[in-house]
Scaffold this motif. Structure first.
Motif, short mmCIF file in Angstrom:
data_model
loop_
_atom_site.label_atom_id
_atom_site.label_comp_id
_atom_site.label_asym_id
_atom_site.label_seq_id
_atom_site.Cartn_x
_atom_site.Cartn_y
_atom_site.Cartn_z
N ILE A 1 51.95 54.99 38.47
CA ILE A 1 51.58 53.98 39.47
C ILE A 1 50.44 54.50 40.34
O ILE A 1 49.47 53.79 40.63
CB ILE A 1 52.79 53.58 40.33
N GLU A 2 50.58 55.77 40.74
CA GLU A 2 49.54 56.37 41.58
C GLU A 2 48.20 56.43 40.85
O GLU A 2 47.14 56.21 41.44
CB GLU A 2 49.98 57.78 41.99
N ALA A 3 48.24 56.71 39.55
CA ALA A 3 47.01 56.88 38.78
C ALA A 3 46.44 55.56 38.27
O ALA A 3 45.21 55.37 38.28
CB ALA A 3 47.27 57.82 37.60
N LEU A 4 47.32 54.65 37.84
CA LEU A 4 46.85 53.45 37.14
C LEU A 4 47.29 52.13 37.75
O LEU A 4 46.86 51.07 37.28
CB LEU A 4 47.31 53.50 35.67
N GLY A 5 48.15 52.17 38.78
CA GLY A 5 48.60 50.93 39.41
C GLY A 5 49.96 50.48 38.89
O GLY A 5 50.47 51.00 37.89
N TRP A 6 50.55 49.49 39.58
CA TRP A 6 51.89 49.02 39.25
C TRP A 6 52.05 48.56 37.79
O TRP A 6 53.07 48.87 37.16
CB TRP A 6 52.29 47.87 40.18
N PRO A 7 51.11 47.83 37.20
CA PRO A 7 51.32 47.35 35.82
C PRO A 7 51.55 48.47 34.81
O PRO A 7 52.22 48.25 33.79
CB PRO A 7 50.02 46.59 35.52
N SER A 8 51.03 49.66 35.08
CA SER A 8 51.17 50.75 34.12
C SER A 8 52.64 51.19 33.96
O SER A 8 53.03 51.73 32.92
CB SER A 8 50.33 51.95 34.56
N ALA A 9 53.45 50.94 34.98
CA ALA A 9 54.86 51.32 34.91
C ALA A 9 55.60 50.52 33.85
O ALA A 9 56.64 50.96 33.34
CB ALA A 9 55.52 51.13 36.27
N ALA A 10 55.07 49.35 33.51
CA ALA A 10 55.69 48.53 32.46
C ALA A 10 55.73 49.30 31.14
O ALA A 10 56.69 49.16 30.36
CB ALA A 10 54.92 47.22 32.29
N GLY A 11 54.70 50.09 30.87
CA GLY A 11 54.67 50.86 29.64
C GLY A 11 55.75 51.92 29.59
O GLY A 11 56.36 52.16 28.54
N VAL A 12 55.99 52.58 30.72
CA VAL A 12 57.03 53.62 30.78
C VAL A 12 58.41 53.02 30.52
O VAL A 12 59.19 53.53 29.70
CB VAL A 12 57.02 54.33 32.15
N VAL A 13 58.71 51.92 31.20
CA VAL A 13 60.02 51.28 31.04
C VAL A 13 60.18 50.72 29.62
O VAL A 13 61.23 50.86 28.99
CB VAL A 13 60.22 50.18 32.09
N GLY A 14 59.13 50.08 29.11
CA GLY A 14 59.20 49.52 27.77
C GLY A 14 59.42 50.59 26.72
O GLY A 14 60.22 50.41 25.78
#
Length: 398
Positions: free
Chosen positions: A364-377
């Motif tokens: 999130i710090e590096a790429l923003g909130w949408p990037s967290a979707a990839g981790v969870v997915g």
């Protein structure tokens, strides 16, 4: 005081079941109280957030390394005795923390509390396995798995009207003392325990660590915890930014979403008692969590829909720990080694609790909130693949 040994499986002693679950909730209060008391502790001791974070994370660190040792202790000493020892440590740590003049002493008291918490959550399932009738064990385990979200939610709600963190510590210590009394009066001696030997404890741990089933259960638990805490560690901040609400409102909404996890645990018990396959349930729950997590973090949906996805995420997630805990006896190399299996699962859970927030916070710090979707997915997909490996382990119950 009950002194006679219980006859496993004859009839469920629901009063004893409720006391064991209440003991778990008291232990979980020690986790939740740290989060809600952090601003008050910070104001008193003048700490930075990095140092303050140890107030909560020390429990996860202890769980990562202490799960199997606590499980082998429960095998050697007897689960009821270990439960009482855990509650005593919780009470002692809470009262010491309430009187701590410096943060270093408060942190030391949290180590004592954390050890007590670990002993309680390892001993509880083993006791329930013995005092619940075979046809009702899945339901008893589902009720037990509600202890963590219930304790955390109660602590968050209590923080809305308790303005002195030392009072919170005193109250949770007193509740642990009450739990000790109720356990002595109500919970039967299900196993006498023996004097443990180092060779025997090492052998028990080795038998579990070399078995495929317990390792798969622990990995699945780790991936679930990674997803759950990846969202809920940042949920208040996410709600404040997305919905433009106050911290108090965000905390209340987060507590409300957490209750969805309780409902999921209870639903799992009902589904398992009706013969729903465990592997199918785990795969379906991870699929829903993954899709909800992607929808939440991408931020493309209206605020109300996003919050409802948070509730659904928590509810679907609740199906997983209840199912995994109910599957521990099936995966154990021997019935008596169930506490060690639960200990390994708790190590997996705590690993996920540590890795999830760190991984998501970093992206999130590096790429923003949408990037967290990839981790969870990605975690959800891996968890579904891991669950498939449990089919041979669980046999007909899968």
């Amino acid at each position: 005081m009950t002194t006679a040994a219980a006859v496993p499986g004859a009839r469920t002693d629901w009063l004893a079941v409720m006391v064991v679950i209440a003991s778990g909730i008291v232990a979980a209060l020690q986790v939740g109280k740290a989060a809600i008391a952090m601003p008050l502790v910070q104001a008193e001791f003048g700490l930075d957030l990095g140092t303050l974070g140890w107030l909560a994370s020390i429990f996860a660190v202890l769980g990562m390394v202490g799960g199997i040792p606590a499980g082998t202790l429960a095998v050697g000493w007897g689960a009821r005795r270990v439960l009482l020892l855990g509650l005593l440590a919780v009470a002692l740590g809470a009262f010491l923390g309430a009187a701590a003049p410096r943060f270093s002493m408060l942190l030391a008291s949290r180590v004592v509390e954390g050890l007590g918490f670990l002993l309680v959550i390892i001993a509880g399932p083993s006791i329930l396995q013995r005092i619940a009738a075979p046809a009702q064990r899945d339901l008893a385990m589902a009720l037990w798995s509600c202890f963590m979200p219930t304790g955390i939610a109660l602590a968050m709600l209590a923080g809305l009207w308790l303005t002195d963190w030392r009072m919170i510590w005193q109250i949770t210590g007193a509740l642990a003392v009450i739990a000790i009394g109720l356990t002595l009066l109500v919970v039967p001696k299900t196993d006498a325990g023996t004097r443990p030997s180092w060779a025997g404890l090492a052998g028990d741990a080795g038998a579990v660590l070399t078995a495929r089933g317990p390792l798969l259960l622990a990995l699945t638990f780790a991936l679930y915890a990674l997803m759950f805490f990846a969202l809920f560690s940042f949920l208040p901040v996410l709600l404040m930014q997305r919905m433009q609400v106050s911290l108090a409102t965000a905390g209340l909404l987060s507590a409300l979403a957490t209750t969805g996890n309780i409902a999921g645990n209870l639903i799992a018990g009902l589904l398992l008692s009706r013969g729903i396959g465990r592997v199918k349930l785990i795969i379906a729950a991870n699929l829903v969590m993954g899709l909800c997590g992607i929808g939440i973090f991408l931020g493309l949906l209206p605020d109300t829909v996003t919050f409802l996805l948070c509730v659904l995420f928590a509810g679907a997630g609740g199906l997983i720990p209840a199912t995994l805990l109910a599957s521990a006896p099936l995966a154990a190399p021997a019935t008596r080694l169930m506490p060690v299996v639960v200990g390994l699962m708790m190590q997996g859970s705590n690993l996920g609790q540590v890795v999830g927030p760190v991984a998501v916070g970093g992206v999130i710090e590096a790429l923003g909130w949408p990037s967290a979707a990839g981790v969870v997915g990605a975690a959800a997909l891996l968890a579904m693949l891991t669950a498939l490996g449990l089919r041979d382990v669980l046999g007909r119950a899968s």
